[in-house]
Design a protein around this motif. Structure first.
Motif, mmCIF file in Angstrom:
data_model
loop_
_atom_site.group_PDB
_atom_site.id
_atom_site.type_symbol
_atom_site.label_atom_id
_atom_site.label_comp_id
_atom_site.label_asym_id
_atom_site.label_seq_id
_atom_site.Cartn_x
_atom_site.Cartn_y
_atom_site.Cartn_z
ATOM 1 N N THR A 168 -14.726 -131.707 -41.788
ATOM 2 C CA THR A 168 -15.920 -132.515 -41.601
ATOM 3 C C THR A 168 -16.613 -132.593 -42.947
ATOM 4 O O THR A 168 -16.836 -131.554 -43.587
ATOM 5 N N ARG A 228 -9.349 -129.203 -38.704
ATOM 6 C CA ARG A 228 -10.091 -130.437 -38.984
ATOM 7 C C ARG A 228 -11.129 -130.206 -40.076
ATOM 8 O O ARG A 228 -11.750 -129.160 -40.158
ATOM 9 N N THR A 269 -15.415 -122.397 -36.948
ATOM 10 C CA THR A 269 -15.611 -122.565 -38.374
ATOM 11 C C THR A 269 -14.720 -121.602 -39.132
ATOM 12 O O THR A 269 -14.774 -120.389 -38.922
ATOM 13 N N LEU A 287 -17.497 -129.678 -47.650
ATOM 14 C CA LEU A 287 -16.730 -129.869 -46.425
ATOM 15 C C LEU A 287 -16.761 -128.621 -45.549
ATOM 16 O O LEU A 287 -16.889 -127.500 -46.047
#
Length: 171
Positions: A26, A24, A65, A57
């Motif tokens: 962010t 994903r 992470t 990002l």
């Protein structure tokens, strides 16, 4: 720099998800930089006074992470497009650049391994012995015009690099 269909996720994200990895993005920040860092200005072949748009990002794999990514564009290309909007770009930036008439025809990657900086360690906590990979990519459009620079710092233990190339034809 793979292209995705309109509204579709990146092909490499689809592949990670197929392998059971929840990848994903962010969006951390979007900014117009009137004076971009020297390396960015040089890579984009900007003259003094030309600004860039930066998108910062965070990429996670299964909530961990994996990378911090800064993507830079000449302001004249990004201004008034979804690049300057406060959202992730469905289908990815390469697909958007193609729709805007700036298809990325070639990329040059410079990859280094390094110890994470304090800022990187704050945003991407890693075990003390884990280095980061830094991928500095310049994407070129028609006429060999640089249209995108990606400066990514990746947790080295979560990435594997693979290259495929063919030798240049003899002259």
């Amino acid at each position: 720099m793979s292209l995705a269909g309109p509204g579709s996720p990146f092909p490499w994200i689809v592949e990670l998800r197929r392998r059971g990895i929840d990848a994903r993005f962010t969006l951390l920040e979007i900014a117009v930089l009137p004076e971009p860092p020297a390396r960015i200005a040089e890579a984009l072949q900007l003259t003094s006074g030309q600004s860039v748009v930066m998108r910062h990002l965070l990429l996670t794999f299964d909530g961990e992470t994996a990378a911090l990514i800064k993507v830079f564009f000449p302001h004249e290309i990004a201004n008034g497009t979804p690049i300057t909007g406060g959202r992730l770009i469905r289908g990815g930036i390469p697909s958007l650049l193609t729709r805007l008439g700036y298809a990325t025809l070639r990329c040059v990657d410079t990859i280094t391994a390094q110890v994470p900086t304090q800022e990187q360690n704050t945003l991407m906590p890693l075990p003390a012995t884990v280095p980061v990979l830094r991928t500095f990519r310049v994407g070129y459009s028609a006429g060999d015009r640089p249209v995108i620079v990606t400066d990514a710092v990746e947790a080295a233990h979560l990435f594997e690099l693979q290259y495929e190339f063919s030798p240049a034809p003899s002259r």
